[in-house]
Motif scaffolding. Sequence first.
Motif, PDB file in Angstrom:
ATOM      1  N   LEU A  76       0.959  -0.915  -0.145  1.00 18.44           N
ATOM      2  CA  LEU A  76       0.011   0.117   0.081  1.00 18.44           C
ATOM      3  C   LEU A  76       0.672   1.214  -0.041  1.00 18.44           C
ATOM      4  O   LEU A  76       0.569   2.858  -0.609  1.00 18.44           O
ATOM      5  CB  LEU A  76      -0.836  -0.461   1.271  1.00 18.44           C
ATOM      6  N   TRP A  77       1.758   1.538   1.124  1.00 20.30           N
ATOM      7  CA  TRP A  77       2.876   2.702   1.072  1.00 20.30           C
ATOM      8  C   TRP A  77       3.900   2.458  -0.113  1.00 20.30           C
ATOM      9  O   TRP A  77       3.933   3.328  -0.644  1.00 20.30           O
ATOM     10  CB  TRP A  77       3.570   2.204   2.311  1.00 20.30           C
ATOM     11  N   VAL A  82       3.105   1.535  -3.334  1.00 15.30           N
ATOM     12  CA  VAL A  82       2.341   2.619  -4.578  1.00 15.30           C
ATOM     13  C   VAL A  82       1.287   3.312  -4.663  1.00 15.30           C
ATOM     14  O   VAL A  82       1.223   4.600  -5.323  1.00 15.30           O
ATOM     15  CB  VAL A  82       0.763   0.963  -4.748  1.00 15.30           C
ATOM     16  N   LEU A  83       0.861   3.458  -3.212  1.00 13.58           N
ATOM     17  CA  LEU A  83       0.432   5.183  -2.876  1.00 13.58           C
ATOM     18  C   LEU A  83       1.313   6.413  -2.184  1.00 13.58           C
ATOM     19  O   LEU A  83       0.903   7.123  -2.660  1.00 13.58           O
ATOM     20  CB  LEU A  83      -1.209   5.035  -1.829  1.00 13.58           C
ATOM     21  N   VAL A  84       2.571   6.135  -2.656  1.00 11.69           N
ATOM     22  CA  VAL A  84       2.895   6.839  -1.073  1.00 11.69           C
ATOM     23  C   VAL A  84       4.600   6.982  -2.486  1.00 11.69           C
ATOM     24  O   VAL A  84       5.559   7.868  -3.446  1.00 11.69           O
ATOM     25  CB  VAL A  84       3.404   6.334   0.049  1.00 11.69           C
ATOM     26  N   LYS A 117       4.968   2.509 -11.268  1.00 14.22           N
ATOM     27  CA  LYS A 117       4.786   1.413 -10.331  1.00 14.22           C
ATOM     28  C   LYS A 117       5.624   0.936 -11.856  1.00 14.22           C
ATOM     29  O   LYS A 117       5.411  -0.654 -12.412  1.00 14.22           O
ATOM     30  CB  LYS A 117       3.289   1.413 -11.418  1.00 14.22           C
ATOM     31  N   MET A 152       1.030  -5.460  -5.993  1.00 11.61           N
ATOM     32  CA  MET A 152       0.052  -3.941  -5.674  1.00 11.61           C
ATOM     33  C   MET A 152       0.847  -2.843  -5.864  1.00 11.61           C
ATOM     34  O   MET A 152       0.271  -2.049  -7.149  1.00 11.61           O
ATOM     35  CB  MET A 152       0.056  -3.460  -4.424  1.00 11.61           C
ATOM     36  N   TYR A 194      -5.986  -5.577   0.884  1.00 13.00           N
ATOM     37  CA  TYR A 194      -5.587  -5.881  -0.082  1.00 13.00           C
ATOM     38  C   TYR A 194      -7.228  -5.440  -1.486  1.00 13.00           C
ATOM     39  O   TYR A 194      -6.693  -5.025  -2.261  1.00 13.00           O
ATOM     40  CB  TYR A 194      -5.213  -7.158  -0.405  1.00 13.00           C
ATOM     41  N   TYR A 223      -8.099  -2.031  -0.998  1.00  8.59           N
ATOM     42  CA  TYR A 223      -7.144  -1.202  -2.922  1.00  8.59           C
ATOM     43  C   TYR A 223      -7.065  -1.787  -3.787  1.00  8.59           C
ATOM     44  O   TYR A 223      -7.681  -1.125  -4.827  1.00  8.59           O
ATOM     45  CB  TYR A 223      -5.807  -1.239  -2.160  1.00  8.59           C
ATOM     46  N   TRP A 234      -6.604   1.841   4.522  1.00  6.32           N
ATOM     47  CA  TRP A 234      -5.552   2.690   5.077  1.00  6.32           C
ATOM     48  C   TRP A 234      -5.471   1.966   6.763  1.00  6.32           C
ATOM     49  O   TRP A 234      -4.809   1.426   7.427  1.00  6.32           O
ATOM     50  CB  TRP A 234      -5.229   4.211   4.977  1.00  6.32           C
TER      51      TRP A 234
END
Lengths: 313, 362
Positions: free
Chosen positions: A126-127, A129-131, A162, A241, B314, B317, B332
């Motif tokens: 998550l980190w 891909v988003l940050v 990405k 991801m 997962y 997202y 998040w």
Amino acid sequence: MATPTTGAIKARVRLGDRVFSSSTVFAGSLILVLLAAVAIFLIVQSIPAITAKAGTLPNAAPNFWVYVWPLVFGTVWAAAIALVIAIPISIGVALFISHYAPRKLSQGLGYVIDLLAAVPSVVFGLWGVLVLAKGIQPFFVWLNENLGWIPLFGGVVSGTGKTVLTVAIVLAVMVLPIMTAVCREIFLQTPVLHEEAALALGATRWEMIRVAVLPFARPGIISASMLGLGRALGETLAVAMVLSPAIVINFFLLTAQNPNTIAANIALQFPEASGVGINTLIASGLVLFVITFIVNAIARIAVNRRKAFSGAN
Amino acid sequence: MAVSTAAGPMPNALTTGRLPKGTIWMVLGGSWLLLGLVFGLVQMAGGTKQYNLVGALFLGTVLFDILVFVISYLVEGVRQARDRLATSLVTTAFIIALLPLVSLIYTVLLNGLGRMIQPSFFSQSMRNVLGAEGGAVHAIVGTLEITAVAALISVPIGLLTSIYLVEYGRGTLARVITFMVDVMTGIPSIVAGLFAYAFFVLVTGNVGYRSGLGGSIALAVLMIPVVVRSSEEMLKLVPNELREASYALGVPKWLTVVKIVIPTSIAGITTGVMLSIARVIGETAPLLIIAGLTDSVNYDLVHDRMMTLPVLVYTQYSNQGAHQSDFVNRAWAGALTLILIVMALNLVARLIARIFAPKLGR
């Protein structure tokens, strides 16, 4: 009444001892059975894919090996870049904790690095891909414009960030704790007499590390790298991801067309797979299992040989 | 020969040819300031949209590394210069390693906290949720059940194996088990998931098989080697004198192990077990494969799909619905919950190890 004593005195065989010791043997053997079962079940489920005819496999691949080859390449390629990033940093961090940081701080600093290991891989994804991917994309554009003549940085730069290089950075962060932990242990085991002898001869701290610590720790660094490689090869969700995948084999680091990894491909395709598709994914998992098994076995053998010859134990 | 009679204080022989104290810090501050100014100018000229703090710090540190080498080379000579360069590089490596950790914790807190403290997150599942509502109850139930059963399977096997390796194991079998446990530590998590899937498909004959129990077995495969490793280390720490004293009193071996060895090392074993739980509770890939995904609460481990927290993160997202921000916010929040659980497990484990550590007479 007096029985003649022949041979050594034998301890009485107790039922509790029998039960207990055989249950421990049973549990130990169960692990071997489990490992064998992992291999056997994967092989059984893989056979339909390996023997499948052209036309039945996903991606219109003529046979299984054509299907899996780009994935194997992507897996090894991403893990290798991750390792190139992670090895110098982990050696530096381990040296900082073992030889540079004040003695009182070093344990706390080690714990801070271990915190990285506590973060689940999906959170890293998550980190990533988003940050990270968003933040690092301008840097990729810069690399592409100024160093594009190096083939690695060539091609059409990705607009999302990405890319395989982003994945490699995330993987490097994820394998850093285990590599640092192993390196740190080895650095701390350097015989103090060697270090003091070097210092007494007038060596600076860096010269002491170069002549006493690093030669002693070289096998440990190698095995730490192999352990990190094993982790990076098998990492799934972070790659799934972050990467924008394609069925290609290329060495470009910054484009939107990246070779996928085995594990990420399984995670992405499995929920929708059916028929031979499932067997194909399991067979690619088997390939991954074999690769990581070899890498880990090499790492362990390197560690064990070090134990035998170091004289530290 | 004329004796030097130069006026002025004699230079201190111990500090000549050395950089004065504090120089290093001034160089570091100066190079950060310089690059900060450069990036500030670039921003004012319209080169970048936002001020690039990470870039300024990173390039400033690189400039510092170069400057330190040059200055030290001019004043102190090449050996000291190399030493200072190594010191600054090693410190740089440590700071680089910290950057992602700080960034990650900062963003997860920033994006996740607001959504997590809403009551719906811990009181609702995702069943029939389309908007900003919905929560993670189904995932938390699944995670707790699957991880608990995984621990129930792997703790007895792992503990007994480590007892075998430390107390009984000699010869080939022990060597093979040690090697295989080491190799098992490196099994990719997704392969464990595929194994559990292949196993249940062969047993049930149902190609679409999904259940929480499968997830437990996959996690147990990942957990057993960690339990064995940590318990083995702890059992090895028990002093041999304790065992010998027990034998001398005529206590059978198995009672010695059960009543002397294990109670002495129980704190360390508990710590190891909790750390291994912390390791597998965040696993996503095997659960995605064998436990599947669902929007409803499912308490039944044996039947039907079961949601877990990592898989929730997962899917929130990867399958974003109409209002993307709702889904990303839930992802998040789930990530923050997961990190908090793992950190709590780690913390408790370390506390147990510290408080209940055996007091060895020394």
